[in-house]
Design an enzyme around this catalytic site. Sequence first.
Site: not given
Length: 363
Positions: A101, A199, A175
């Site tokens: 990511w 999530k 993030d």
Amino acid sequence: MGRAFNFSAGPAVMPEAVLQQAASEMLDWHGSGMSVMEMSHRGKEFISIYEQAEADLRELLAVPDHFKILFMQGGGLAENAIVPLNLSQGGAMDFVLTGSWSQKSLKEAGKYGQARVAASAQADGFTTLPAPATWQIGADSRYVHICGNETIHGVEFHELPDLKALGCDAPLVVDFSSHVASRPVNWSRVGLAFGGAQKNLGPAGLTLVIVREDLIGNALPHCPSAFDYKLVSDNQSMYNTPPTYSIYIAGLVFQWLKQQGGIAAMEQRNIAKAQLLYDFLDSSSLFENRVAQDCRSRMNVPFFLRDESRNEAFLAGAKAANLLQLKGHKSVGGMRASIYNAMPIEGIQALVAFMREFEKTQA
Ligand SMILES: *Cc1c(COP(=O)(O)O)cnc(C)c1O
């Protein structure tokens, strides 16, 4: 088959109580005669849902007053562009590479300014975290980006870096897509945090941005208006139509989190859940986790069968035991158990019991 234990990395398991409440309110929300998804985002009913959700989130995450909470769209990936569009001013940005990511964030930011690598754990196969003292941050840095929890590699920052202590005045961008609300946030170290909802907060479609007020208002001229933090903030996240139904469900999740005792209580449960799984993996002769102990994720636990030829049998057996979506990300292989807030400890107990049994019968 009833509801299974769902280990999906995202979209992921939801609290059952929230799904039940949403079902009961689906046709007629609180006597309004409408479903939430049929309401005007400017009507008093939806405004009350929105304000409650924002207030509950601010309380849960202890977000200080000088931070704005924005409910946006586009997911974590869109923020990889929206953050540099708003914060880079066309200058340089520093990225700490700890997995897939953060690599994606680096690549996307390069379209909007000079995106540099401050540190990387790639040589370790992303099983460690580079110590902050070793990060190479330029004096001209507009911001430093980290991924708080690498969903694919299963590495998590258990303490946010203190950039000031490193002599760096640039804001930290985090993030936190895959561990938001699983643990408290030390806001004194953060300039901006963003995350998709799917999530740990609710359905896909909602992206949360929490940003220090003084960082707002510097968007590049070509930043799309709907992604300009100033316009979004000045219009209470309603510059354009927000993802109303996703905000409503996330609001129910926030109320559920409060009933569970809040974020500190969730953190304790998450520690216990992760411990149970890692302890088993470390004691197993068939299964293993390869991440360094001090940076193992509490949310996403990648693991491997030492004998990979048994992978398919493992997944089939797990499915038959009502343990779903355990296949690892294709870039890493093996298995992954995502154990977000809404995964009860009973789910981990069932998984460990199944793995123990699988190990025995296949020995
Ligand atoms: C899932 C995820 C993303 C991407 O989110 P999208 O909503 O698919 O754009 C970004 N960062 C992290 C850490 C993630 O887990």
